[in-house]
Design a protein around this motif. Structure first.
Motif, PDB file in Angstrom:
ATOM      1  N   ALA A 168      33.680 -22.395 -29.520  1.00 26.90           N
ATOM      2  CA  ALA A 168      32.509 -22.395 -30.405  1.00 26.90           C
ATOM      3  C   ALA A 168      32.114 -20.972 -30.768  1.00 26.90           C
ATOM      4  CB  ALA A 168      31.346 -23.121 -29.732  1.00 26.90           C
ATOM      5  N   ARG A 169      32.157 -20.054 -29.763  1.00 29.23           N
ATOM      6  CA  ARG A 169      31.801 -18.654 -30.047  1.00 29.23           C
ATOM      7  C   ARG A 169      32.786 -18.020 -31.015  1.00 29.23           C
ATOM      8  NH1 ARG A 169      30.654 -18.083 -24.338  1.00 29.23           N
ATOM      9  NH2 ARG A 169      32.602 -16.934 -24.057  1.00 29.23           N
ATOM     10  N   ILE A 170      34.074 -18.353 -30.825  1.00 26.86           N
ATOM     11  CA  ILE A 170      35.105 -17.776 -31.694  1.00 26.86           C
ATOM     12  C   ILE A 170      35.028 -18.371 -33.093  1.00 26.86           C
ATOM     13  CG2 ILE A 170      37.603 -17.569 -32.017  1.00 26.86           C
ATOM     14  CD1 ILE A 170      37.896 -17.703 -28.992  1.00 26.86           C
ATOM     15  N   GLY A 171      34.626 -19.646 -33.156  1.00 27.95           N
ATOM     16  CA  GLY A 171      34.598 -20.339 -34.438  1.00 27.95           C
ATOM     17  C   GLY A 171      35.866 -21.115 -34.714  1.00 27.95           C
ATOM     18  N   VAL A 172      36.651 -21.437 -33.658  1.00 25.52           N
ATOM     19  CA  VAL A 172      37.849 -22.253 -33.842  1.00 25.52           C
ATOM     20  C   VAL A 172      37.412 -23.675 -34.196  1.00 25.52           C
ATOM     21  CG1 VAL A 172      39.937 -23.161 -32.766  1.00 25.52           C
ATOM     22  CG2 VAL A 172      39.108 -20.889 -32.138  1.00 25.52           C
ATOM     23  N   PRO A 173      37.797 -24.200 -35.339  1.00 19.84           N
ATOM     24  CA  PRO A 173      37.403 -25.578 -35.690  1.00 19.84           C
ATOM     25  C   PRO A 173      37.929 -26.555 -34.651  1.00 19.84           C
ATOM     26  CG  PRO A 173      38.243 -24.418 -37.617  1.00 19.84           C
ATOM     27  CD  PRO A 173      38.540 -23.553 -36.429  1.00 19.84           C
ATOM     28  N   VAL A 174      37.058 -27.390 -34.134  1.00 19.76           N
ATOM     29  CA  VAL A 174      37.446 -28.297 -33.059  1.00 19.76           C
ATOM     30  C   VAL A 174      38.499 -29.285 -33.530  1.00 19.76           C
ATOM     31  CG1 VAL A 174      35.643 -30.013 -33.509  1.00 19.76           C
ATOM     32  CG2 VAL A 174      36.507 -29.703 -31.180  1.00 19.76           C
ATOM     33  N   GLU A 175      38.517 -29.593 -34.825  1.00 19.17           N
ATOM     34  CA  GLU A 175      39.512 -30.543 -35.319  1.00 19.17           C
ATOM     35  C   GLU A 175      40.924 -29.976 -35.252  1.00 19.17           C
ATOM     36  OE1 GLU A 175      37.762 -28.530 -39.029  1.00 19.17           O
ATOM     37  OE2 GLU A 175      37.058 -29.304 -37.096  1.00 19.17           O
ATOM     38  N   LEU A 176      41.049 -28.634 -35.363  1.00 14.87           N
ATOM     39  CA  LEU A 176      42.373 -28.022 -35.234  1.00 14.87           C
ATOM     40  C   LEU A 176      42.892 -28.147 -33.808  1.00 14.87           C
ATOM     41  CD1 LEU A 176      42.159 -24.747 -37.365  1.00 14.87           C
ATOM     42  CD2 LEU A 176      43.100 -26.963 -37.990  1.00 14.87           C
ATOM     43  N   VAL A 177      41.999 -27.951 -32.846  1.00 14.68           N
ATOM     44  CA  VAL A 177      42.383 -28.110 -31.441  1.00 14.68           C
ATOM     45  C   VAL A 177      42.806 -29.553 -31.182  1.00 14.68           C
ATOM     46  CG1 VAL A 177      41.617 -27.927 -29.047  1.00 14.68           C
ATOM     47  CG2 VAL A 177      40.833 -26.247 -30.734  1.00 14.68           C
ATOM     48  N   ALA A 178      42.028 -30.511 -31.707  1.00 14.59           N
ATOM     49  CA  ALA A 178      42.347 -31.925 -31.517  1.00 14.59           C
ATOM     50  C   ALA A 178      43.684 -32.275 -32.159  1.00 14.59           C
ATOM     51  CB  ALA A 178      41.234 -32.794 -32.104  1.00 14.59           C
ATOM     52  N   ARG A 179      43.942 -31.695 -33.343  1.00 15.39           N
ATOM     53  CA  ARG A 179      45.214 -31.979 -34.017  1.00 15.39           C
ATOM     54  C   ARG A 179      46.392 -31.435 -33.207  1.00 15.39           C
ATOM     55  NH1 ARG A 179      46.009 -28.676 -39.187  1.00 15.39           N
ATOM     56  NH2 ARG A 179      44.110 -29.774 -39.819  1.00 15.39           N
ATOM     57  N   GLY A 180      46.249 -30.189 -32.730  1.00 15.96           N
ATOM     58  CA  GLY A 180      47.306 -29.591 -31.911  1.00 15.96           C
ATOM     59  C   GLY A 180      47.538 -30.385 -30.641  1.00 15.96           C
ATOM     60  N   ALA A 181      46.448 -30.866 -30.028  1.00 11.41           N
ATOM     61  CA  ALA A 181      46.568 -31.655 -28.797  1.00 11.41           C
ATOM     62  C   ALA A 181      47.280 -32.975 -29.061  1.00 11.41           C
ATOM     63  CB  ALA A 181      45.181 -31.907 -28.214  1.00 11.41           C
TER      64      ALA A 181
END
Length: 452
Positions: free
Chosen positions: A97-110
């Motif tokens: 959240a601090r970095i601003g990484v979109p959570v949907e990108l993390v979910a997609r990669g996972a």
């Protein structure tokens, strides 16, 4: 929510055959590096990740962390600590959240990582019910942590958004008349210097740029938070651009023709007057709110530190400039309270706060971090420049006798840790590095400056 996910995670481990967990743990551990590389390849395919990801950063920092993460969540030890794993996922989500990484990108990669693991694990390792158990275990072993991250991300993001808005309001709560006159004076000081340099025949390349002046620094950093309407800032920005990049270069071409030189100087003065007018309309529109200020020192409180770090990180990436953090601790402050009383301790804190505001520039930020600690965010500086400012603070305070009640005086010193933003995607890292440098300064004897 938290207890439910923790219990679900525990149940997953309990319901999955231990031998299967061991096989999957060994499988993932052996391929952790390739799996981590695949995960970040999926994320880097999105051009939006360029702001916080790079191939170099993935290779040097993120891939090793991802390998460790995979090994931890697939850990098949009988005494694996689910509570600790849960806390780790929350921390990762807050960092994202601090970095601003979109959570949907993390979910997609996972999601793609799950498919990759199951595909490589292969049907030959598990058949029938075992295959179904393996699919469930891999899917939930990655899915539950990602869900925890998403929950933490959402909470941190909302908190950050509220803090960002609160800071914008706070920035309008300063003594507007004082700030308005201060910035009018800074703009006038630049104009006076410019006219002097022209009159004395200074080469055009040495003429002072308005965008790099005291006023320019304030506008690009502190002042930016005061503009709820981006058009206002854009209008002032266009005037500054015309002065710095169109009119000032024309000075060189018009040196031999006094009439042309007079016209260019007149245009610059006209645009400076327009900037004063635009700035005046902003100040007139703002209301005087009193929030977010440390009551004792009247400095920013640490509530807004994450907001400022995020802002400066974005500016650093956009403009290619850097910033620095100073962590400052008053040496032996407890002794002051013990020997002179808490009221005297408050006087010392106020004195140090006033000195910090006096030493730093108008575009810099000074926070009371807590207790006897202060944080300063210095904008558009490198490590050496930041260290010089830190040494100036330390030296100034060491020379002064602070007046206390009952006609008493006291000398005190500070220890300072200095760190420069190094491009790391987590804005909070620069403060952590400065804090470690501060700890080293205190360990090495206090009354000194240490750099990260």
């Amino acid at each position: 929510m938290s207890n439910m996910l923790i219990n679900e995670w525990r149940t997953l481990h309990a319901d999955t055959p231990h031998q299967m967990r061991q096989d999957l743990a060994a499988f993932v551990s052996a391929r952790a590096s390739a799996l981590a590389e695949y995960f970040y390849q999926q994320m880097l395919m999105d051009k939006g990740t360029e702001v916080f990801l790079s191939h170099k950063r993935v290779e040097e920092h993120l891939k090793p962390s991802m390998c460790l993460w995979l090994e931890r969540i697939f850990d098949a030890s009988p005494d694996v600590d689910i509570d600790a794993l849960f806390a780790l996922q929350r921390h990762v989500g807050e960092v994202h959240a601090r970095i601003g990484v979109p959570v949907e990108l993390v979910a997609r990669g996972a999601r793609r990582l799950v498919t990759r693991i199951l595909s490589e694990y292969g049907e030959d390792r598990a058949q029938g019910d075992d295959a179904m158990a393996a699919v469930r275990f891999v899917t939930d072993t990655i899915g539950i942590p990602v869900e925890v991250m998403a929950s933490a991300y959402s909470g941190s993001y909302e908190t950050g958004a509220r803090a960002d808005e609160a800071y914008r309001l706070f920035s309008t709560s300063q003594n507007l008349q004082v700030e308005r006159e201060r910035q009018r004076a800074a703009l006038l000081a630049w104009e006076t210097q410019f006219l002097y340099e022209v009159a004395s025949g200074t080469a055009a390349r040495a003429l002072p740029l308005l965008g790099e002046s005291e006023f320019g620094l304030w506008l690009n950093h502190k002042g930016a938070a005061m503009f709820s309407d981006e058009n206002e800032r854009a209008d002032i920005g266009r005037e500054i651009y015309q002065i710095d990049h169109v009119l000032l270069p024309m000075i060189r071409l018009s040196r031999r023709r006094n009439s042309e030189l007079t016209e260019v100087v007149h245009n610059i003065k006209t645009r400076a007057a327009q900037i004063r007018f635009l700035l005046g309309t902003v100040f007139e529109r703002l209301s005087n709110l009193e929030i977010g200020r440390d009551v004792l020192t009247q400095l920013l409180n640490r509530r807004f530190l994450s907001v400022i770090l995020a802002r400066e990180t974005r500016l650093s990436r956009a403009k290619g400039v850097t910033f620095a953090a100073l962590m400052i601790d008053i040496d032996h402050f407890k002794r002051i309270n013990d020997d002179f009383g808490h009221h005297s301790g408050d006087v010392v804190l106020q004195h140090v706060a006033a000195l910090l505001l006096n030493v730093v520039r108008g575009g810099d930020y000074v926070f009371r971090y807590g207790g006897e600690e202060f944080t300063v965010i210095l904008v558009e500086v490198n490590l050496e420049q930041a260290a010089a400012i830190a040494e100036k603070i330390r030296g100034r305070l060491a020379e002064e006798q602070i007046p206390l009640p009952e006609d008493r005086r006291i000398r005190t010193t500070v220890s300072v840790g200095v760190a420069c933003f190094d491009g790391h995607p987590d804005p909070a890292r620069v403060v952590d590095l400065a804090d470690k440098a501060l700890y080293r300064a205190k360990t090495l004897g206090r009354n000194r400056v240490e750099m990260a």
